[in-house]
Design a protein around this motif. Structure first.
Motif, PDB file in Angstrom:
ATOM      1  N   GLY A   1     -13.959  14.537  -0.564  1.00  0.00           N
ATOM      2  CA  GLY A   1     -14.437  13.667  -1.618  1.00  0.00           C
ATOM      3  C   GLY A   1     -14.063  14.079  -3.018  1.00  0.00           C
ATOM      4  N   ASP A   2     -13.016  14.861  -3.201  1.00  0.00           N
ATOM      5  CA  ASP A   2     -12.574  15.214  -4.538  1.00  0.00           C
ATOM      6  C   ASP A   2     -12.058  13.958  -5.245  1.00  0.00           C
ATOM      7  OD1 ASP A   2     -11.818  17.730  -6.291  1.00  0.00           O
ATOM      8  OD2 ASP A   2     -10.120  16.343  -6.428  1.00  0.00           O
ATOM      9  N   PRO A   3     -12.285  13.822  -6.578  1.00  0.00           N
ATOM     10  CA  PRO A   3     -11.787  12.630  -7.282  1.00  0.00           C
ATOM     11  C   PRO A   3     -10.301  12.381  -7.095  1.00  0.00           C
ATOM     12  CG  PRO A   3     -13.321  13.819  -8.681  1.00  0.00           C
ATOM     13  CD  PRO A   3     -13.110  14.666  -7.459  1.00  0.00           C
ATOM     14  N   SER A   4      -9.512  13.434  -6.956  1.00  0.00           N
ATOM     15  CA  SER A   4      -8.077  13.229  -6.730  1.00  0.00           C
ATOM     16  C   SER A   4      -7.802  12.554  -5.396  1.00  0.00           C
ATOM     17  CB  SER A   4      -7.343  14.574  -6.784  1.00  0.00           C
ATOM     18  OG  SER A   4      -7.806  15.441  -5.759  1.00  0.00           O
ATOM     19  N   GLU A   5      -8.790  12.617  -4.466  1.00  0.00           N
ATOM     20  CA  GLU A   5      -8.652  11.966  -3.163  1.00  0.00           C
ATOM     21  C   GLU A   5      -9.270  10.567  -3.137  1.00  0.00           C
ATOM     22  OE1 GLU A   5      -9.359  15.063   0.180  1.00  0.00           O
ATOM     23  OE2 GLU A   5     -10.398  15.867  -1.575  1.00  0.00           O
TER      24      GLU A   5
ATOM     25  N   VAL B   1       0.855  -1.193   0.000  1.00  0.00           N
ATOM     26  CA  VAL B   1       0.000   0.000   0.000  1.00  0.00           C
ATOM     27  C   VAL B   1       0.888   1.239   0.000  1.00  0.00           C
ATOM     28  CG1 VAL B   1      -1.767   1.299   1.222  1.00  0.00           C
ATOM     29  CG2 VAL B   1      -1.849  -1.202   1.207  1.00  0.00           C
ATOM     30  N   GLY B   2       0.807   2.001  -1.089  1.00  0.00           N
ATOM     31  CA  GLY B   2       1.508   3.285  -1.160  1.00  0.00           C
ATOM     32  C   GLY B   2       0.616   4.383  -0.612  1.00  0.00           C
ATOM     33  N   ASP B   3       0.833   4.744   0.612  1.00  0.00           N
ATOM     34  CA  ASP B   3      -0.031   5.704   1.304  1.00  0.00           C
ATOM     35  C   ASP B   3      -0.028   7.051   0.589  1.00  0.00           C
ATOM     36  OD1 ASP B   3      -1.220   7.451   3.289  1.00  0.00           O
ATOM     37  OD2 ASP B   3      -0.826   5.852   4.721  1.00  0.00           O
ATOM     38  N   GLY B   4      -1.233   7.535   0.235  1.00  0.00           N
ATOM     39  CA  GLY B   4      -1.360   8.855  -0.374  1.00  0.00           C
ATOM     40  C   GLY B   4      -1.043   8.913  -1.851  1.00  0.00           C
ATOM     41  N   LEU B   5      -1.061   7.773  -2.545  1.00  0.00           N
ATOM     42  CA  LEU B   5      -0.744   7.746  -3.979  1.00  0.00           C
ATOM     43  C   LEU B   5      -2.035   7.926  -4.780  1.00  0.00           C
ATOM     44  CD1 LEU B   5       1.205   7.312  -6.327  1.00  0.00           C
ATOM     45  CD2 LEU B   5       0.830   4.848  -6.090  1.00  0.00           C
ATOM     46  N   ARG B   6      -2.146   9.022  -5.510  1.00  0.00           N
ATOM     47  CA  ARG B   6      -3.327   9.273  -6.329  1.00  0.00           C
ATOM     48  C   ARG B   6      -3.181   8.590  -7.684  1.00  0.00           C
ATOM     49  NH1 ARG B   6      -3.542  15.669  -7.149  1.00  0.00           N
ATOM     50  NH2 ARG B   6      -4.496  15.200  -9.153  1.00  0.00           N
ATOM     51  N   ALA B   7      -4.315   8.237  -8.272  1.00  0.00           N
ATOM     52  CA  ALA B   7      -4.308   7.419  -9.483  1.00  0.00           C
ATOM     53  C   ALA B   7      -3.715   8.159 -10.668  1.00  0.00           C
ATOM     54  CB  ALA B   7      -5.726   6.945  -9.794  1.00  0.00           C
ATOM     55  N   ASP B   8      -4.158   9.388 -10.920  1.00  0.00           N
ATOM     56  CA  ASP B   8      -3.724  10.071 -12.139  1.00  0.00           C
ATOM     57  C   ASP B   8      -2.230  10.362 -12.134  1.00  0.00           C
ATOM     58  OD1 ASP B   8      -3.938  11.913 -10.130  1.00  0.00           O
ATOM     59  OD2 ASP B   8      -4.876  13.469 -11.340  1.00  0.00           O
ATOM     60  N   THR B   9      -1.680  10.717 -10.961  1.00  0.00           N
ATOM     61  CA  THR B   9      -0.241  10.972 -10.892  1.00  0.00           C
ATOM     62  C   THR B   9       0.549   9.690 -11.153  1.00  0.00           C
ATOM     63  OG1 THR B   9      -0.643  12.715  -9.266  1.00  0.00           O
ATOM     64  CG2 THR B   9       1.602  11.909  -9.467  1.00  0.00           C
ATOM     65  N   PHE B  10       0.036   8.569 -10.687  1.00  0.00           N
ATOM     66  CA  PHE B  10       0.732   7.295 -10.878  1.00  0.00           C
ATOM     67  C   PHE B  10       0.669   6.845 -12.339  1.00  0.00           C
ATOM     68  CE2 PHE B  10       0.466   2.628 -11.051  1.00  0.00           C
ATOM     69  CZ  PHE B  10       1.728   2.310 -10.550  1.00  0.00           C
ATOM     70  N   PHE B  11      -0.486   6.988 -12.976  1.00  0.00           N
ATOM     71  CA  PHE B  11      -0.649   6.492 -14.341  1.00  0.00           C
ATOM     72  C   PHE B  11      -0.108   7.442 -15.405  1.00  0.00           C
ATOM     73  CE2 PHE B  11      -4.401   4.142 -12.434  1.00  0.00           C
ATOM     74  CZ  PHE B  11      -3.759   2.917 -12.438  1.00  0.00           C
TER      75      PHE B  11
ATOM     76  N   THR C   1      -1.713  -1.087  -4.236  1.00  0.00           N
ATOM     77  CA  THR C   1      -2.806  -0.117  -4.241  1.00  0.00           C
ATOM     78  C   THR C   1      -2.471   1.018  -3.279  1.00  0.00           C
ATOM     79  OG1 THR C   1      -5.214   0.136  -3.993  1.00  0.00           O
ATOM     80  CG2 THR C   1      -4.090  -1.285  -2.404  1.00  0.00           C
ATOM     81  N   SER C   2      -3.443   1.873  -3.024  1.00  0.00           N
ATOM     82  CA  SER C   2      -3.262   3.010  -2.117  1.00  0.00           C
ATOM     83  C   SER C   2      -4.507   3.168  -1.259  1.00  0.00           C
ATOM     84  CB  SER C   2      -3.002   4.297  -2.906  1.00  0.00           C
ATOM     85  OG  SER C   2      -2.917   5.421  -2.041  1.00  0.00           O
ATOM     86  N   ASP C   3      -4.319   3.751  -0.082  1.00  0.00           N
ATOM     87  CA  ASP C   3      -5.460   3.941   0.826  1.00  0.00           C
ATOM     88  C   ASP C   3      -6.297   5.155   0.460  1.00  0.00           C
ATOM     89  OD1 ASP C   3      -3.369   5.609   1.406  1.00  0.00           O
ATOM     90  OD2 ASP C   3      -3.578   5.491   3.580  1.00  0.00           O
ATOM     91  N   HIS C   4      -5.677   6.173  -0.111  1.00  0.00           N
ATOM     92  CA  HIS C   4      -6.391   7.389  -0.516  1.00  0.00           C
ATOM     93  C   HIS C   4      -5.495   8.172  -1.463  1.00  0.00           C
ATOM     94  CE1 HIS C   4      -3.762   9.741   2.106  1.00  0.00           C
ATOM     95  NE2 HIS C   4      -4.017   8.879   3.074  1.00  0.00           N
ATOM     96  N   GLY C   5      -6.078   9.144  -2.126  1.00  0.00           N
ATOM     97  CA  GLY C   5      -5.301  10.015  -2.991  1.00  0.00           C
ATOM     98  C   GLY C   5      -4.913  11.296  -2.285  1.00  0.00           C
ATOM     99  N   MET C   6      -4.836  12.368  -3.045  1.00  0.00           N
ATOM    100  CA  MET C   6      -4.393  13.642  -2.474  1.00  0.00           C
ATOM    101  C   MET C   6      -4.735  14.765  -3.451  1.00  0.00           C
ATOM    102  SD  MET C   6      -0.634  14.488  -0.905  1.00  0.00           S
ATOM    103  CE  MET C   6      -0.840  13.184   0.296  1.00  0.00           C
ATOM    104  N   THR C   7      -5.142  15.897  -2.912  1.00  0.00           N
ATOM    105  CA  THR C   7      -5.473  17.044  -3.752  1.00  0.00           C
ATOM    106  C   THR C   7      -4.208  17.691  -4.290  1.00  0.00           C
ATOM    107  OG1 THR C   7      -5.468  18.549  -1.857  1.00  0.00           O
ATOM    108  CG2 THR C   7      -7.556  17.481  -2.405  1.00  0.00           C
TER     109      THR C   7
END
Length: 931
Positions: free
Chosen positions: A241-245, A19-29, A227-233
């Motif tokens: 609840g922003d999609p980046s989160e 688990v990569g804590d705080g890893l948002r999807a768009d930044t990773f992809f 995976t990740s537990d949540h994203g980040m703004t």
């Protein structure tokens, strides 16, 4: 509940969860210069595994995210009261169901899953909590620590026979928690070079771990999850609840996991997302899931029972197994969900009177047996597609049943809570009319008035007795929890008090009809209702508060201009008031504070505050004012403001240079925080001097907690409060000179002429202004999301090592400071013009409770869970504000009136004791009241 699983041989012998804590999807992809920051994981997605986006839920915090991933449930929000660390309730998890689990990572996450392990089969390896420093030079070292310890662990296993045997057992889990991404995201933002480099560190580390496992086991029986537990703004926070989160990456590969499929091989619902093409993944099929769905998928791969509290649904498209294996795993998921529903239904049946019980008819016991029998028959006939449809249907209807019984008492409780609010509002009106109006005197002057005053309805008494008896019988008969006693019986008590005290209300209605004042009163209440609706709208759209500020700004001209022409002083006050309202309104359209730090604005605001303080001292010092009224305390506070500017500048510069938070800066910040509540009581009891001292004292810690333009908001609302005080004093005192305020002091009752007066309609307006400015102080530079979202940059001057309680307390203190400032000025206004404070408090309670009732009905009518949760948070905040304002009033009274020193004021000696009335040695501001 009985754990449910399937009896097939496991698709994988072991599972590695990373688990990569705080890893948002768009930044990773997202690709950087046509290349990926995570080349190894990218190759896994394209060649070996199945990928998608995991959708999380609010609150997007580390603990709820990990609970959803590992236990498959969305945890009770009460966990926040324990700093997301301790378990408010025990729950089952993948780790509990495994034969053995080894964990490496943060001390904030690992202990909660190891707690309560009766078999002692969960082992944790953690670094020290002090390592979680947001000001560290390289937070990716936290992830490197994990990778190094895992590698060393397997090397030691080659020399430890007992450990080697345990490692080669089946159904074992390895959990790697990587906190560096979250720490770098908070400190440097998720698009910074530090954050992107941390992704590279994680990618190389995952590759190392895979090589270690494959070299150690050499059996190709390991499954991997990243995976990740949540994203980040974009501004480095999370919680809302922003999609980046809420969007995080999820990748499964290894034993038992399906290989990647081309995008054209799509069955069922298609996920359309234009970003996939930008990520260079348009040629691969994407499999999205909810975060809790990871749990049954991981359990099915290992062939262990699905955690009994899981609400996740198995996605069989992730499995590379036989159709029989997939159908058996999905059937186990259906039985596990059904078992939760059965226990929930049994509990409700046992704790509800049969005459009042309404079952969930879509899933009765007969239908359960029939559905299970159909699925078993389909499995026996090897009709796996039909079995999968049946299992999916059982899962869906079980979830509906769980929701039904979870909300079973909602209508009953909502009805009583709503009646309690209405009764409380009426009780406040009855007390207002009885104690702070002329209704009692007028009732005693007429025979009809006395009759109406003393009359009471025997029917209402009978209804209340029957209501209370019915509720008590149900509570006792059903064994309800103590909270339900409070919900169902308190409205009965409130309405009993309303029935006992309703005489003034009946007399008031009689007088209104007798004097033909119905339309006048109705119009006044209509304006009050519109004003409250503006406040309610401000909870959802900050710009709505600008409408309220426009109405507040024209108040002196519209309501007071018709009675007098207005001299130069009054015109200047009106123009200044309009300007202050316009300035405050502009903040409601500015970006939410927290999206991006810009400390030069903070430093400029501090210097402007120092200049404005000098003008205030000069004005108070005219005509023999300040030097006698206020000793060197105010000058000391001016030095405190400059010190705060220096601390902000040096601390943020040191952190930006990756030198950490200097010790002496941290010590100075905490000292200013403590002194902010102590220094004002060292001064004299001169009203203007004390208010100036309080404003300066509160500004110092507020400045240290600012990151952008919110310090300017503090200055704007401070100027507005001074102008409000001047206007109320001027308009209530029949053109009394404003210069007299510099001699006003908190004194004894010997200086008061007449004491408190009867309440008038203008006092209702003052109570509304107070409520309006309290809400404006909360939403002026932010909103609910900015309060929930966690951004440590606010507290960099005080602490940089992760500590949720200290950081949370500092953020709350920052929110409270503008509240306290407004309350101090409101207390001064009430004392200065002899406003009946208790009456205004009744009005404030009635208004705030009406707002809470409005939010409560929004909870009942909104459709989506997110909207319901938002309305509920507003409702809770409104109710908490009622109690909070009481505390603020006492604290404001302490800051503005209490003095540790004795000063010579206005020709008389006033000590530290005495009451809190205002003494004006040359003029009285008391005025004839109008009933």
């Amino acid at each position: 509940m009985t754990p449910q699983g399937h009896q097939n041989n496991p698709a994988a012998t072991r599972l590695v969860l990373i688990v990569g804590d705080g890893l948002r999807a768009d930044t990773f992809f997202t690709l950087t210069n046509v290349t990926s920051r995570a080349p190894y994981l990218r190759s896994v997605m394209e060649k070996n595994g199945t990928w998608g986006i995991s959708h999380t839920r609010v609150p997007t915090e580390s603990r709820p995210g990990h609970v959803a991933i590992i236990a498959g449930l969305y945890e009770d929000p009460s966990a926040i009261a324990r700093g997301w660390k301790e378990n408010p309730v025990e729950f089952d998890s993948l780790f509990n169901q495994s034969r053995h689990t080894w964990c490496w990572g943060s001390p904030d996450i690992l202990p909660m899953f190891a707690a309560g392990s009766e078999r002692g089969h969960i082992e944790t390896f953690m670094y020290a909590a002090e390592e979680e420093d947001f000001a560290s030079s390289d937070a990716s070292l936290l992830d490197t620590w994990v990778f190094d310890r895992v590698e060393a662990f397997f090397k030691s296993a080659s020399h430890d026979k007992r450990l080697n045997e345990r490692l080669h057992q089946d159904r074992v889990i390895f959990f790697l928690h990587l906190l560096g991404l979250d720490t770098n995201g908070h400190a440097h933002k998720p698009h910074s070079e530090e954050y992107l480099r941390n992704i590279e560190v994680v990618d190389r580390g995952v590759q190392r771990i895979v090589e270690v496992f494959e070299e150690f086991y050499q059996d190709q029986q390991t499954a991997y999850v990243f995976t990740s537990d949540h994203g980040m703004t974009d501004w480095g926070s999370h919680g809302a609840g922003d999609p980046s989160e809420t969007e995080t990456p999820v990748i499964f590969w290894g034993s038992g996991v399906a290989p990647p499929r081309p995008a054209w091989q799509v069955k069922g619902r298609v996920v359309y997302d234009r970003r996939v093409q930008d990520w260079g993944l348009g040629h691969l099929r994407r499999h999205d899931l909810y975060q809790a769905d990871i749990t049954p998928l991981a359990a099915s791969i290992l062939a262990i029972p699905i955690p009994v509290n899981s609400v996740g649904k198995l996605h069989i498209e992730y499995l590379n197994t036989s159709e029989q294996y997939k159908s058996a795993a999905l059937f186990a998921n259906a039985r596990q969900m059904l078992s939760q529903y059965q226990v929930k239904r049994a509990n409700k049946e046992a704790n509800t009177l049969q005459a009042l019980y309404w079952p969930f008819t879509n899933l009765t016991p007969d239908r359960e047996l029939q559905a299970l029998a159909n699925i078993r028959q389909a499995l026996k006939n090897q009709d796996y597609e039909e079995a999968n449809r049946g299992s999916a249907g059982v899962i869906a209807v079980s979830q509906q049943g769980l929701d039904y019984y979870h909300h079973y008492d909602r209508l009953l409780l909502s009805f009583h809570i709503a009646l309690g609010f209405v009764g409380w509002i009426l009780l406040m009106l009855c007390h207002l009319l009885r104690d702070h109006s002329g209704v009692m005197r007028m009732a005693g002057g007429t025979v009809e008035g006395r009759r109406v005053w003393r009359s009471s309805s025997s029917l209402s008494v009978v209804v209340l007795v029957l209501w209370g008896t019915a509720n008590l019988t149900r509570l006792v008969g059903e064994g309800r929890p103590w909270q339900h006693y409070l919900y169902l019986l308190s409205p009965v008590c409130v309405w009993w008090l309303v029935q006992r005290c309703s005489g003034p209300l009946r007399v008031a209605l009689l007088l209104i009809s007798s004097f033909n004042m119905v339309w006048e009163i109705a119009i006044r209440f209509l304006f009050i209702l519109i004003g409250i609706e503006i406040l309610v709208a401000g909870f959802f759209v900050r710009g709505a508060l600008s409408v309220g500020l426009a109405c507040v700004g024209v108040w002196p001209g519209v309501l007071q201009g018709s009675s007098r022409g207005g001299g130069p002083v009054e015109r200047s006050l009106r123009l200044g008031w309009v300007g202050a309202c316009v300035l405050l309104a502009s903040f409601t359209y500015m970006p939410v504070v927290g999206k991006e730090a810009y400390y030069p604005l903070v430093e400029i605001a501090g210097l402007i505050a120092f200049t404005l303080g000098g003008f205030g001292i000069y004005w108070c010092g005219g005509e023999g004012g300040l030097p006698r009224h206020i000793p060197s305390v105010v000058y000391l506070q001016g030095l405190g403001v400059l010190t705060s500017v220096f601390l902000v500048h040096s601390s943020t510069r040191s952190i930006a240079d990756k030198q950490g938070l200097p010790y002496y800066n941290q010590l100075g910040a905490w000292a200013l925080l403590v002194l902010s509540l102590v220094v004002p009581v060292l001064g004299s009891r001169n009203m203007m001097g004390r208010l100036l001292s309080v404003a300066a004292a509160l500004f110092c810690p507020f400045l240290l907690l600012c990151i952008r333009h919110e310090a300017f908001f503090y200055l704007a609302i401070t100027v507005a409060m001074f102008l409000w005080l001047f206007l109320e004093f001027y308009l209530a005192g029949n053109n009394v000179q404003i210069a007299m305020l510099k001699f006003a002091t908190w004194g004894g009752r010997e200086g008061v002429e007449g004491g408190e007066r009867v309440m008038e309609w203008a006092d209702v307006r003052r109570a509304y202004f107070f409520l309006f400015f309290i809400i404006l102080a909360f939403f002026g530079t932010g909103n609910i999301a900015s309060v929930n979202s966690f951004d440590p940059s606010f507290v960099y001057c005080f602490v940089t090592v992760f500590s949720p309680f200290i950081m949370g307390a500092l953020l709350l203190f920052k929110i409270i400071i503008p509240f306290l400032l407004v309350t101090c000025f409101f207390h001064a206004i009430c004392t200065l013009i002899k406003v009946p404070t208790r009456a205004l408090f009744y009005v404030f309670l009635a208004m705030s409770d009406f707002m809470a009732l409005h939010f409560f009905f929004l909870i009942r009518t909104e459709g989506s869970w997110l909207d319901i949760g938002t309305s509920l948070s507003h409702y809770i905040i409104t109710m908490a504000t009622t109690l909070f304002i009481i505390i603020l009033l006492f604290l404001a009274k302490f800051l503005t009136t209490f003095s540790l020193l004795t000063g010579v004021i206005g020709g008389g000696v006033v000590g530290a004791g005495g009451d809190v009335d205002c003494v004006l040695p040359r003029v009285s501001v008391s005025r004839p009241h109008r009933d």
